[in-house]
Design a protein around this motif. Sequence first.
Motif, PDB file in Angstrom:
ATOM      1  N   GLY A 117      74.247  28.597 -12.840  1.00 30.16           N
ATOM      2  CA  GLY A 117      72.843  28.175 -12.876  1.00 30.16           C
ATOM      3  C   GLY A 117      72.631  26.979 -13.785  1.00 30.16           C
ATOM      4  N   LYS A 118      73.296  26.995 -14.939  1.00 29.23           N
ATOM      5  CA  LYS A 118      73.164  25.865 -15.867  1.00 29.23           C
ATOM      6  C   LYS A 118      73.764  24.595 -15.271  1.00 29.23           C
ATOM      7  CE  LYS A 118      73.049  28.608 -20.090  1.00 29.23           C
ATOM      8  NZ  LYS A 118      73.746  28.966 -21.340  1.00 29.23           N
ATOM      9  N   LYS A 119      74.913  24.722 -14.627  1.00 32.08           N
ATOM     10  CA  LYS A 119      75.550  23.554 -13.997  1.00 32.08           C
ATOM     11  C   LYS A 119      74.682  23.016 -12.859  1.00 32.08           C
ATOM     12  CE  LYS A 119      80.245  24.879 -15.179  1.00 32.08           C
ATOM     13  NZ  LYS A 119      81.501  25.458 -14.700  1.00 32.08           N
ATOM     14  N   ARG A 122      71.815  20.931 -13.814  1.00 37.73           N
ATOM     15  CA  ARG A 122      72.194  19.564 -14.194  1.00 37.73           C
ATOM     16  C   ARG A 122      72.566  18.717 -12.972  1.00 37.73           C
ATOM     17  NH1 ARG A 122      75.023  22.536 -18.357  1.00 37.73           N
ATOM     18  NH2 ARG A 122      76.976  22.233 -17.214  1.00 37.73           N
ATOM     19  N   GLY A 123      72.328  19.252 -11.781  1.00 39.13           N
ATOM     20  CA  GLY A 123      72.583  18.499 -10.557  1.00 39.13           C
ATOM     21  C   GLY A 123      73.944  18.739  -9.941  1.00 39.13           C
ATOM     22  N   GLN A 124      74.767  19.548 -10.583  1.00 38.31           N
ATOM     23  CA  GLN A 124      76.087  19.843 -10.038  1.00 38.31           C
ATOM     24  C   GLN A 124      75.976  20.959  -9.002  1.00 38.31           C
ATOM     25  OE1 GLN A 124      78.714  20.839 -13.294  1.00 38.31           O
ATOM     26  NE2 GLN A 124      77.892  19.206 -14.576  1.00 38.31           N
ATOM     27  N   ARG A 125      76.908  20.993  -8.104  1.00 42.05           N
ATOM     28  CA  ARG A 125      77.014  22.069  -7.132  1.00 42.05           C
ATOM     29  C   ARG A 125      78.480  22.515  -7.135  1.00 42.05           C
ATOM     30  NH1 ARG A 125      72.336  21.366  -7.979  1.00 42.05           N
ATOM     31  NH2 ARG A 125      70.667  21.129  -6.466  1.00 42.05           N
ATOM     32  N   PRO A 126      78.888  23.296  -8.163  1.00 39.06           N
ATOM     33  CA  PRO A 126      80.308  23.618  -8.365  1.00 39.06           C
ATOM     34  C   PRO A 126      80.906  24.568  -7.331  1.00 39.06           C
ATOM     35  CG  PRO A 126      78.974  24.730 -10.003  1.00 39.06           C
ATOM     36  CD  PRO A 126      78.054  23.836  -9.217  1.00 39.06           C
ATOM     37  N   VAL A 127      80.069  25.290  -6.608  1.00 39.85           N
ATOM     38  CA  VAL A 127      80.563  26.205  -5.573  1.00 39.85           C
ATOM     39  C   VAL A 127      79.762  25.992  -4.302  1.00 39.85           C
ATOM     40  CG1 VAL A 127      81.366  27.983  -7.204  1.00 39.85           C
ATOM     41  CG2 VAL A 127      79.062  28.127  -6.255  1.00 39.85           C
ATOM     42  N   ALA A 128      80.361  26.386  -3.202  1.00 42.55           N
ATOM     43  CA  ALA A 128      79.684  26.276  -1.911  1.00 42.55           C
ATOM     44  C   ALA A 128      78.595  27.344  -1.806  1.00 42.55           C
ATOM     45  CB  ALA A 128      80.694  26.446  -0.779  1.00 42.55           C
ATOM     46  N   GLU A 129      77.608  27.061  -0.988  1.00 39.25           N
ATOM     47  CA  GLU A 129      76.530  28.027  -0.759  1.00 39.25           C
ATOM     48  C   GLU A 129      77.088  29.346  -0.221  1.00 39.25           C
ATOM     49  OE1 GLU A 129      72.593  28.543   2.027  1.00 39.25           O
ATOM     50  OE2 GLU A 129      73.149  26.509   1.413  1.00 39.25           O
ATOM     51  N   LYS A 130      78.105  29.250   0.609  1.00 41.36           N
ATOM     52  CA  LYS A 130      78.730  30.451   1.173  1.00 41.36           C
ATOM     53  C   LYS A 130      79.331  31.326   0.068  1.00 41.36           C
ATOM     54  CE  LYS A 130      81.694  31.812   4.988  1.00 41.36           C
ATOM     55  NZ  LYS A 130      82.537  31.342   6.094  1.00 41.36           N
ATOM     56  N   THR A 131      79.906  30.707  -0.942  1.00 39.73           N
ATOM     57  CA  THR A 131      80.454  31.450  -2.087  1.00 39.73           C
ATOM     58  C   THR A 131      79.349  32.215  -2.799  1.00 39.73           C
ATOM     59  OG1 THR A 131      82.188  29.787  -2.372  1.00 39.73           O
ATOM     60  CG2 THR A 131      81.729  31.217  -4.257  1.00 39.73           C
ATOM     61  N   LEU A 132      78.204  31.575  -2.970  1.00 42.41           N
ATOM     62  CA  LEU A 132      77.065  32.248  -3.601  1.00 42.41           C
ATOM     63  C   LEU A 132      76.587  33.431  -2.755  1.00 42.41           C
ATOM     64  CD1 LEU A 132      75.015  29.163  -4.827  1.00 42.41           C
ATOM     65  CD2 LEU A 132      76.243  30.814  -6.262  1.00 42.41           C
ATOM     66  N   ARG A 133      76.616  33.263  -1.447  1.00 43.88           N
ATOM     67  CA  ARG A 133      76.190  34.358  -0.570  1.00 43.88           C
ATOM     68  C   ARG A 133      77.141  35.557  -0.681  1.00 43.88           C
ATOM     69  NH1 ARG A 133      72.010  33.104   2.622  1.00 43.88           N
ATOM     70  NH2 ARG A 133      71.498  30.894   2.816  1.00 43.88           N
ATOM     71  N   PHE A 134      78.440  35.291  -0.771  1.00 46.57           N
ATOM     72  CA  PHE A 134      79.406  36.385  -0.970  1.00 46.57           C
ATOM     73  C   PHE A 134      79.242  36.995  -2.363  1.00 46.57           C
ATOM     74  CE2 PHE A 134      82.015  34.478   2.527  1.00 46.57           C
ATOM     75  CZ  PHE A 134      82.041  35.611   3.323  1.00 46.57           C
ATOM     76  N   ALA A 135      79.049  36.146  -3.366  1.00 48.07           N
ATOM     77  CA  ALA A 135      78.901  36.624  -4.745  1.00 48.07           C
ATOM     78  C   ALA A 135      77.654  37.484  -4.898  1.00 48.07           C
ATOM     79  CB  ALA A 135      78.846  35.437  -5.705  1.00 48.07           C
ATOM     80  N   ASN A 136      76.670  37.247  -4.063  1.00 45.63           N
ATOM     81  CA  ASN A 136      75.423  38.008  -4.118  1.00 45.63           C
ATOM     82  C   ASN A 136      75.646  39.506  -3.848  1.00 45.63           C
ATOM     83  OD1 ASN A 136      72.610  38.058  -4.490  1.00 45.63           O
ATOM     84  ND2 ASN A 136      72.246  37.958  -2.295  1.00 45.63           N
ATOM     85  N   GLU A 137      76.780  39.850  -3.265  1.00 44.20           N
ATOM     86  CA  GLU A 137      77.075  41.258  -2.951  1.00 44.20           C
ATOM     87  C   GLU A 137      77.697  42.004  -4.123  1.00 44.20           C
ATOM     88  OE1 GLU A 137      75.791  42.262  -0.152  1.00 44.20           O
ATOM     89  OE2 GLU A 137      75.301  40.174   0.322  1.00 44.20           O
TER      90      GLU A 137
END
Length: 156
Positions: A117-119, A122-137
């Motif tokens: 969230g902090k990254k 600051r405008g960074q996107r260190p992981v893909a949206e798909k990774t966030l969707r998997f991490a949400n589980e």
Amino acid sequence: MIGWLGDGYNWVLDYHYDWVKAVHVMFVFFWIAGLFALPRYLIYMHSTKPGSLEETQWTSRCNRLRHIILTPALIVSWIFGLSLAFHLGFSGNTWLHAKIGVVALLSIYHMWMVSLGKKMSRGQRPVAEKTLRFANEAPALATIAIVIFVIVKPQF
């Protein structure tokens, strides 16, 4: 039996055990709810343009979630949970070791999400949206494991 903080500590927990457990469970609910929300917020932030008003709004939401719910709930959950664990005792309670292990992993997940969230703010996107969707589980899977360890108390 003299507890880890002295004899008086055990007496207090003996008479207020249910209250300590109730507070622990309430703050665990708050923490898990926040852990369900934060990755979802990051998914929404991911598609925003860095530096945009919308990204700023998602950053503000993430910060409020972190400061008002997530971090305080994490701290209270650990303090009251460890108090209960020390009162119960670790010897022979392999389910308790497993539960604490899953909670430790969930705490690392918490720190990872906060770091992302902090990254992202600051405008960074260190992981893909798909990774966030998997991490949400992850919070759901951790909750399932923790509830089984606490209710069923399997001995390994």
